[in-house]
Motif scaffolding. Structure first.
Motif, PDB file in Angstrom:
ATOM      1  N   MET A 108       0.960  -1.247  -0.128  1.00  0.00           N
ATOM      2  CA  MET A 108       0.059  -0.012   0.003  1.00  0.00           C
ATOM      3  C   MET A 108       0.841   1.077  -0.050  1.00  0.00           C
ATOM      4  O   MET A 108       1.757   1.499   0.826  1.00  0.00           O
ATOM      5  N   ASN A 109       0.703   2.037  -0.959  1.00  0.00           N
ATOM      6  CA  ASN A 109       1.538   3.395  -1.115  1.00  0.00           C
ATOM      7  C   ASN A 109       0.787   4.429   0.036  1.00  0.00           C
ATOM      8  O   ASN A 109      -0.260   4.046   0.526  1.00  0.00           O
ATOM      9  N   TYR A 110       1.410   5.660   0.052  1.00  0.00           N
ATOM     10  CA  TYR A 110       0.828   6.602   0.869  1.00  0.00           C
ATOM     11  C   TYR A 110      -0.473   7.003   0.474  1.00  0.00           C
ATOM     12  O   TYR A 110      -1.583   7.177   1.092  1.00  0.00           O
ATOM     13  N   GLU A 111      -0.784   7.076  -0.829  1.00  0.00           N
ATOM     14  CA  GLU A 111      -2.052   7.746  -1.303  1.00  0.00           C
ATOM     15  C   GLU A 111      -3.118   6.744  -1.060  1.00  0.00           C
ATOM     16  O   GLU A 111      -3.974   7.278  -0.634  1.00  0.00           O
ATOM     17  N   GLN A 112      -2.895   5.383  -0.947  1.00  0.00           N
ATOM     18  CA  GLN A 112      -4.069   4.520  -0.788  1.00  0.00           C
ATOM     19  C   GLN A 112      -4.068   4.359   0.725  1.00  0.00           C
ATOM     20  O   GLN A 112      -5.293   4.174   1.100  1.00  0.00           O
ATOM     21  N   PHE A 113      -3.183   4.711   1.383  1.00  0.00           N
ATOM     22  CA  PHE A 113      -3.151   4.645   2.898  1.00  0.00           C
ATOM     23  C   PHE A 113      -4.070   6.005   3.430  1.00  0.00           C
ATOM     24  O   PHE A 113      -5.042   5.920   4.111  1.00  0.00           O
ATOM     25  N   ILE A 114      -3.740   7.136   2.692  1.00  0.00           N
ATOM     26  CA  ILE A 114      -4.482   8.366   3.143  1.00  0.00           C
ATOM     27  C   ILE A 114      -6.074   8.099   2.667  1.00  0.00           C
ATOM     28  O   ILE A 114      -7.106   8.218   3.360  1.00  0.00           O
TER      29      ILE A 114
ATOM     30  N   ALA B 148      -7.944   5.096   2.146  1.00  0.00           N
ATOM     31  CA  ALA B 148      -8.463   4.208   3.055  1.00  0.00           C
ATOM     32  C   ALA B 148      -8.852   4.728   4.568  1.00  0.00           C
ATOM     33  O   ALA B 148     -10.041   4.613   4.979  1.00  0.00           O
ATOM     34  N   ASN B 149      -8.089   5.522   4.964  1.00  0.00           N
ATOM     35  CA  ASN B 149      -8.217   5.955   6.411  1.00  0.00           C
ATOM     36  C   ASN B 149      -9.143   7.290   6.237  1.00  0.00           C
ATOM     37  O   ASN B 149      -9.975   7.323   7.237  1.00  0.00           O
TER      38      ASN B 149
ATOM     39  N   LEU C 188      -1.462  12.932   7.130  1.00  0.00           N
ATOM     40  CA  LEU C 188      -2.883  12.246   7.268  1.00  0.00           C
ATOM     41  C   LEU C 188      -3.719  13.274   7.853  1.00  0.00           C
ATOM     42  O   LEU C 188      -4.892  13.348   7.478  1.00  0.00           O
TER      43      LEU C 188
END
Length: 67
Positions: free
Chosen positions: A1-7, A9-10, A48
Motif C-alpha cells: 500500500m502506498n501513501y495515497e492508498q493509505f490516506i 482508506a483512512n 494524514l
C-alpha cells in the motif's frame, strides 16, 4: 500500500464513521488526495491529519448544500 492508498482508506473510513454518506465520503476523499498531491512536505506525521481536515471541511460543505 502506498501513501495515497493509505490516506484514501483512512480518510474514507473516518468520514463514514462520522456519518457522511458514501458518495460524499468518496468525493471528499478525492479532495484529500488532491490536497496531498499539491502540498509540500508536511510536519512529520501530520499529512494524514491535514488531509483528513481538508476532507472534513469539504464533506461538511457538500452535506450543507445537498439539503
Amino acid at each position: 500500500m502506498n501513501y495515497e492508498q493509505f490516506i484514501e482508506a483512512n480518510v474514507k473510513a473516518e468520514l463514514l464513521k462520522l456519518g457522511f454518506s458514501s458518495s460524499i465520503a468518496a468525493m471528499a476523499t478525492s479532495e484529500a488526495i488532491r490536497y496531498y498531491r499539491k502540498q509540500p512536505a508536511s510536519k512529520r506525521g501530520k499529512m494524514l491529519e491535514d488531509c483528513l481536515n481538508q476532507a472534513k471541511r469539504w464533506a461538511k460543505s457538500a452535506a450543507k448544500h445537498k439539503h
